[in-house]
Motif scaffolding. Structure first.
Motif, PDB file in Angstrom:
ATOM      1  N   LYS B  42      37.067  26.546  50.664  1.00  0.00           N
ATOM      2  CA  LYS B  42      36.691  27.401  51.801  1.00  0.00           C
ATOM      3  C   LYS B  42      37.743  27.376  52.905  1.00  0.00           C
ATOM      4  O   LYS B  42      37.954  28.372  53.593  1.00  0.00           O
ATOM      5  CB  LYS B  42      35.325  26.975  52.343  1.00  0.00           C
ATOM      6  CG  LYS B  42      34.184  27.482  51.472  1.00  0.00           C
ATOM      7  CD  LYS B  42      32.848  27.043  51.958  1.00  0.00           C
ATOM      8  CE  LYS B  42      31.761  27.655  51.080  1.00  0.00           C
ATOM      9  NZ  LYS B  42      30.504  26.918  51.151  1.00  0.00           N
ATOM     10  N   LYS B  47      37.380  30.768  54.809  1.00  0.00           N
ATOM     11  CA  LYS B  47      35.953  31.011  55.044  1.00  0.00           C
ATOM     12  C   LYS B  47      35.432  30.022  56.087  1.00  0.00           C
ATOM     13  O   LYS B  47      34.485  30.309  56.796  1.00  0.00           O
ATOM     14  CB  LYS B  47      35.176  30.883  53.735  1.00  0.00           C
ATOM     15  CG  LYS B  47      35.462  32.033  52.775  1.00  0.00           C
ATOM     16  CD  LYS B  47      34.711  31.928  51.488  1.00  0.00           C
ATOM     17  CE  LYS B  47      34.978  33.141  50.624  1.00  0.00           C
ATOM     18  NZ  LYS B  47      34.361  33.034  49.295  1.00  0.00           N
ATOM     19  N   SER B  56      41.753  24.520  65.035  1.00  0.00           N
ATOM     20  CA  SER B  56      41.872  25.577  64.017  1.00  0.00           C
ATOM     21  C   SER B  56      42.521  25.040  62.747  1.00  0.00           C
ATOM     22  O   SER B  56      43.487  24.274  62.810  1.00  0.00           O
ATOM     23  CB  SER B  56      42.724  26.729  64.547  1.00  0.00           C
ATOM     24  OG  SER B  56      42.041  27.391  65.566  1.00  0.00           O
ATOM     25  N   ASN B  82      46.033  34.384  39.892  1.00  0.00           N
ATOM     26  CA  ASN B  82      45.919  35.853  39.981  1.00  0.00           C
ATOM     27  C   ASN B  82      44.625  36.288  40.661  1.00  0.00           C
ATOM     28  O   ASN B  82      44.613  37.234  41.450  1.00  0.00           O
ATOM     29  CB  ASN B  82      45.987  36.487  38.587  1.00  0.00           C
ATOM     30  CG  ASN B  82      47.413  36.620  38.111  1.00  0.00           C
ATOM     31  OD1 ASN B  82      48.349  36.434  38.896  1.00  0.00           O
ATOM     32  ND2 ASN B  82      47.583  36.926  36.846  1.00  0.00           N
ATOM     33  N   LYS B  85      45.026  35.717  44.281  1.00  0.00           N
ATOM     34  CA  LYS B  85      45.904  36.748  44.862  1.00  0.00           C
ATOM     35  C   LYS B  85      45.148  38.078  45.002  1.00  0.00           C
ATOM     36  O   LYS B  85      45.327  38.810  45.982  1.00  0.00           O
ATOM     37  CB  LYS B  85      47.143  36.941  43.976  1.00  0.00           C
ATOM     38  CG  LYS B  85      48.177  35.836  44.141  1.00  0.00           C
ATOM     39  CD  LYS B  85      49.356  36.017  43.219  1.00  0.00           C
ATOM     40  CE  LYS B  85      50.256  37.144  43.654  1.00  0.00           C
ATOM     41  NZ  LYS B  85      51.411  37.328  42.758  1.00  0.00           N
ATOM     42  N   SER B  86      44.306  38.381  44.017  1.00  0.00           N
ATOM     43  CA  SER B  86      43.499  39.613  44.098  1.00  0.00           C
ATOM     44  C   SER B  86      42.540  39.551  45.279  1.00  0.00           C
ATOM     45  O   SER B  86      42.313  40.552  45.972  1.00  0.00           O
ATOM     46  CB  SER B  86      42.692  39.830  42.812  1.00  0.00           C
ATOM     47  OG  SER B  86      43.550  39.906  41.714  1.00  0.00           O
ATOM     48  N   GLN B  89      44.488  40.241  48.306  1.00  0.00           N
ATOM     49  CA  GLN B  89      44.853  41.660  48.365  1.00  0.00           C
ATOM     50  C   GLN B  89      43.683  42.474  48.933  1.00  0.00           C
ATOM     51  O   GLN B  89      43.870  43.375  49.759  1.00  0.00           O
ATOM     52  CB  GLN B  89      45.209  42.161  46.960  1.00  0.00           C
ATOM     53  CG  GLN B  89      45.753  43.579  46.954  1.00  0.00           C
ATOM     54  CD  GLN B  89      46.126  44.025  45.560  1.00  0.00           C
ATOM     55  OE1 GLN B  89      45.378  43.850  44.604  1.00  0.00           O
ATOM     56  NE2 GLN B  89      47.293  44.626  45.429  1.00  0.00           N
ATOM     57  N   GLN B  90      42.489  42.115  48.480  1.00  0.00           N
ATOM     58  CA  GLN B  90      41.290  42.811  48.965  1.00  0.00           C
ATOM     59  C   GLN B  90      41.107  42.608  50.469  1.00  0.00           C
ATOM     60  O   GLN B  90      40.815  43.553  51.204  1.00  0.00           O
ATOM     61  CB  GLN B  90      40.069  42.305  48.210  1.00  0.00           C
ATOM     62  CG  GLN B  90      38.827  43.118  48.467  1.00  0.00           C
ATOM     63  CD  GLN B  90      37.830  42.995  47.328  1.00  0.00           C
ATOM     64  OE1 GLN B  90      38.163  42.527  46.262  1.00  0.00           O
ATOM     65  NE2 GLN B  90      36.620  43.404  47.566  1.00  0.00           N
ATOM     66  N   ILE B  92      43.372  41.846  52.680  1.00  0.00           N
ATOM     67  CA  ILE B  92      44.449  42.508  53.448  1.00  0.00           C
ATOM     68  C   ILE B  92      44.133  43.989  53.573  1.00  0.00           C
ATOM     69  O   ILE B  92      44.176  44.577  54.658  1.00  0.00           O
ATOM     70  CB  ILE B  92      45.822  42.315  52.763  1.00  0.00           C
ATOM     71  CG1 ILE B  92      46.273  40.868  52.856  1.00  0.00           C
ATOM     72  CG2 ILE B  92      46.869  43.200  53.426  1.00  0.00           C
ATOM     73  CD1 ILE B  92      47.532  40.561  52.065  1.00  0.00           C
ATOM     74  N   THR B  96      40.174  42.249  56.653  1.00  0.00           N
ATOM     75  CA  THR B  96      39.281  41.139  56.999  1.00  0.00           C
ATOM     76  C   THR B  96      39.982  39.786  56.972  1.00  0.00           C
ATOM     77  O   THR B  96      39.372  38.770  57.249  1.00  0.00           O
ATOM     78  CB  THR B  96      38.072  41.091  56.041  1.00  0.00           C
ATOM     79  OG1 THR B  96      38.565  41.083  54.692  1.00  0.00           O
ATOM     80  CG2 THR B  96      37.176  42.290  56.231  1.00  0.00           C
ATOM     81  N   THR B  98      44.131  37.560  56.296  1.00  0.00           N
ATOM     82  CA  THR B  98      45.474  37.496  55.706  1.00  0.00           C
ATOM     83  C   THR B  98      45.633  36.149  55.014  1.00  0.00           C
ATOM     84  O   THR B  98      45.057  35.149  55.461  1.00  0.00           O
ATOM     85  CB  THR B  98      46.565  37.649  56.777  1.00  0.00           C
ATOM     86  OG1 THR B  98      46.301  36.733  57.842  1.00  0.00           O
ATOM     87  CG2 THR B  98      46.610  39.057  57.333  1.00  0.00           C
ATOM     88  N   PRO B  99      46.388  36.093  53.943  1.00  0.00           N
ATOM     89  CA  PRO B  99      46.500  34.840  53.180  1.00  0.00           C
ATOM     90  C   PRO B  99      47.267  33.777  53.947  1.00  0.00           C
ATOM     91  O   PRO B  99      47.994  34.083  54.898  1.00  0.00           O
ATOM     92  CB  PRO B  99      47.269  35.276  51.927  1.00  0.00           C
ATOM     93  CG  PRO B  99      48.008  36.495  52.323  1.00  0.00           C
ATOM     94  CD  PRO B  99      47.163  37.179  53.345  1.00  0.00           C
ATOM     95  N   LEU B 101      50.168  31.027  54.811  1.00  0.00           N
ATOM     96  CA  LEU B 101      51.621  31.043  54.622  1.00  0.00           C
ATOM     97  C   LEU B 101      51.947  30.340  53.307  1.00  0.00           C
ATOM     98  O   LEU B 101      51.240  29.420  52.895  1.00  0.00           O
ATOM     99  CB  LEU B 101      52.305  30.272  55.744  1.00  0.00           C
ATOM    100  CG  LEU B 101      52.470  30.967  57.095  1.00  0.00           C
ATOM    101  CD1 LEU B 101      53.123  29.984  58.078  1.00  0.00           C
ATOM    102  CD2 LEU B 101      53.357  32.193  56.955  1.00  0.00           C
TER     103      LEU B 101
END
Lengths: 388, 139
Positions: B42, B47, B56, B82, B85-86, B89-90, B92, B96, B98-99, B101
């Motif tokens: 999470k 999340k 933070s 994968n 990553k998907s 992608q959703q 981004i 809602t 960003t991944p 760093l």
């Protein structure tokens, strides 16, 4: 003296705030995008945006290309832009689906300005090809009769809670209507009715689409990992309604109207299954015409997706009655329809998705007009999505 | 018989060693000492965004091609790289999230975590993690 001291204090504050921000935050940039090429075949014999029967049953080509960029110069400031090309875009207005800046005061209050995808249905927010196992959007979204694809203006959004999270979003501004705009290559996506249809369509003035004023509100609840329930409203405070000439069938007038759409959406995660369902109802009523004209739209869908990792099979049922128009004599065009569809998405690598789907469009049972050649028809789609 | 017992022991030890081919690390000032795999997942999926002391969370991933990311993703997220990553992608596209760093190797992750109070990262099981604190991972 006091003024000088004030400036010094302000300078000191800015210096420290800036120094602190630089220590904690490094600007972030993300790019992502996709190309969606398709092969499609339809048994629909009257596929044409102009209402002229053609033999255009099959197509192959680039259906969509999307590019997204986000930039976060500060931890609390994000700038985002998404450009999407399709063969059916008519101007740059259609290509820029979102372009906005958003400042996060805290998780409960974020303020944005720019052009936003209308945040009412997750299917509208997630309409990009790599995000969906199906290559065809549900009609309640693709027809844009319940709400427009994008709203340009101001947005306030936020969320509260951890285990039970409440999210809200209010967006208000200008929008223009692209109802029943064609998708895919042959143009049947978004124009599934036998009779090509445009309802309260937009009017271009030169190259600029006519804007209307309206806003949306969404309240949703996330129940841990179990699912989400969303309540939605869209108010087109300055919309229009098309009145057709009873004799010729041509557009007689565009009347000032108000639109109110109400929707509810449910998303459940049950082990590896995901259930998505939405129900929408809209009321469009003229405000100044004599007599007063009004139209009521209704639409819903439910889909079940199995997440098998690289393979995602799915099923969908949908029903819609939003292809309605009123004639000068008060009579109505009403072209409701339903469809069953099923397909599978295969994603062997992150960058590559293959989709195949079959759709049965049911019009014969529903669409009762003077047209006599109404037949249910099949639609096949093979989609190849490359994304990065 | 002894041979079979020895073989079994080697297999069991091998499985145990490989069961966690990564170490989860945080800044030395972080008071947390144990987290479950689900809690770590999470944090990396953003999340949960706060540590117990209100600071933070700043998760750091390794690049998608790294071996330790695959082991971490399979072990903690229970999903492939994968699939993760998907997921990003959703988020981004939907605006809602960003991944995290990405860093190219263990050394970079350790350096980043040692310099940022809220950071959490993962490195190979054999990495030298002086300067940061290892979290105990429970199931």
């Amino acid at each position: 003296m006091k003024k000088k001291f004030g400036f010094f204090l302000l300078f000191l504050m800015l210096y420290y705030v800036n120094s602190f921000a630089q220590d904690e935050w490094k600007p972030q940039t993300h790019f992502t995008g996709y190309l969606n090429s398709i092969i499609e075949y339809s048994g629909h014999s009257n596929v044409s945006a102009l209402g002229v029967p053609t033999e255009k049953h099959k197509g192959i080509g680039l259906a969509q290309a999307g590019f997204l960029a986000t930039y976060k110069p500060l931890e609390k400031l994000e700038i985002k832009s998404t450009l999407v090309y399709s063969p059916w875009v008519r101007s740059l207005h259609d290509v820029v689906v979102e372009a906005f800046g958003q400042y996060t005061f805290n998780q409960g209050f974020k303020l944005g300005a720019g052009k936003f995808l209308t945040p009412l249905s997750p299917s509208n927010l997630y309409y990009y090809a790599p995000l969906n196992p199906s290559g065809v959007l549900p009609m309640v979204v693709s027809h844009h009769m319940f709400f427009p694809q994008s709203v340009s203006g101001i947005q306030i959004t936020g969320s509260f809670g951890e285990n039970l999270r409440m999210n809200y979003n209010v967006t208000y501004g200008n929008y223009y209507i692209t109802d029943h705009v064609e998708g895919g290559i042959i143009g049947i996506q978004g124009q599934e009715e036998i009779v090509p249809f445009q309802g309260h369509y937009e009017v271009y003035e030169g190259n600029i689409p006519k804007s209307y004023l309206g806003g949306s509100g969404r309240l949703s609840f996330d129940f841990k990992e179990i699912g989400t329930l969303g309540l939605n409203i869209f108010e087109g405070t300055e919309s229009n309604l098309v009145v057709l000439d009873a004799g010729t069938g041509n557009v007689s007038s565009l009347e000032e109207a108000k639109q109110r759409s109400l929707g509810v959406d449910l998303h459940l995660n049950i082990q590896k299954f995901k259930l998505n369902a939405e129900y929408w109802n809209a009321d469009l009523k003229t405000t100044e015409s004599v007599p007063i004209y009004s139209l009521v739209y209704k639409g819903y869908y439910a889909e079940l997706i199995y997440d098998g990792g690289t393979l995602k099979p799915w099923l969908r049922y949908e029903y819609i009655e939003d292809a309605k128009a009123v004639f000068t004599d008060g009579s109505l065009v009403d072209l409701p329809m339903a469809s069953y569809s099923s397909g599978i998405a295969y994603r062997p690598f992150y960058e590559t998705i293959f989709k195949f789907e079959y759709r049965r469009c049911l019009v014969e049972k529903y669409q009762k007009t003077s047209y006599t050649n109404f037949k249910d028809y099949n639609y096949y789609l093979l989609s190849f999505v490359l994304s990065f | 018989m002894r041979k079979y017992v020895l073989l079994l022991m080697i297999v069991v030890v091998g499985i145990t060693v490989n069961a966690q081919g990564y170490k989860v690390i945080v800044n030395q000032s972080n008071s947390t000492s144990t987290l479950s795999e689900d809690e770590i997942s999470k944090l990396f999926l953003k999340k949960n965004t706060k540590w117990a002391d209100g600071k933070s969370v700043d998760p750091i991933d390794q690049v998608a091609s790294s071996g330790v990311r695959k082991v971490f993703s399979d072990g903690v997220h229970k999903k492939s790289v994968n699939a993760i990553k998907s997921y990003w992608q959703q988020t981004i596209f939907a605006g809602t999230g960003t991944p995290p760093l990405e860093k190219s190797d263990d050394d970079e992750v350790i350096k980043y975590v040692s310099q940022n109070a809220g950071a959490i990262g993962y490195v190979s099981a054999g990495a030298n993690i002086s300067g940061v604190k290892e979290l105990k991972v429970s199931r």
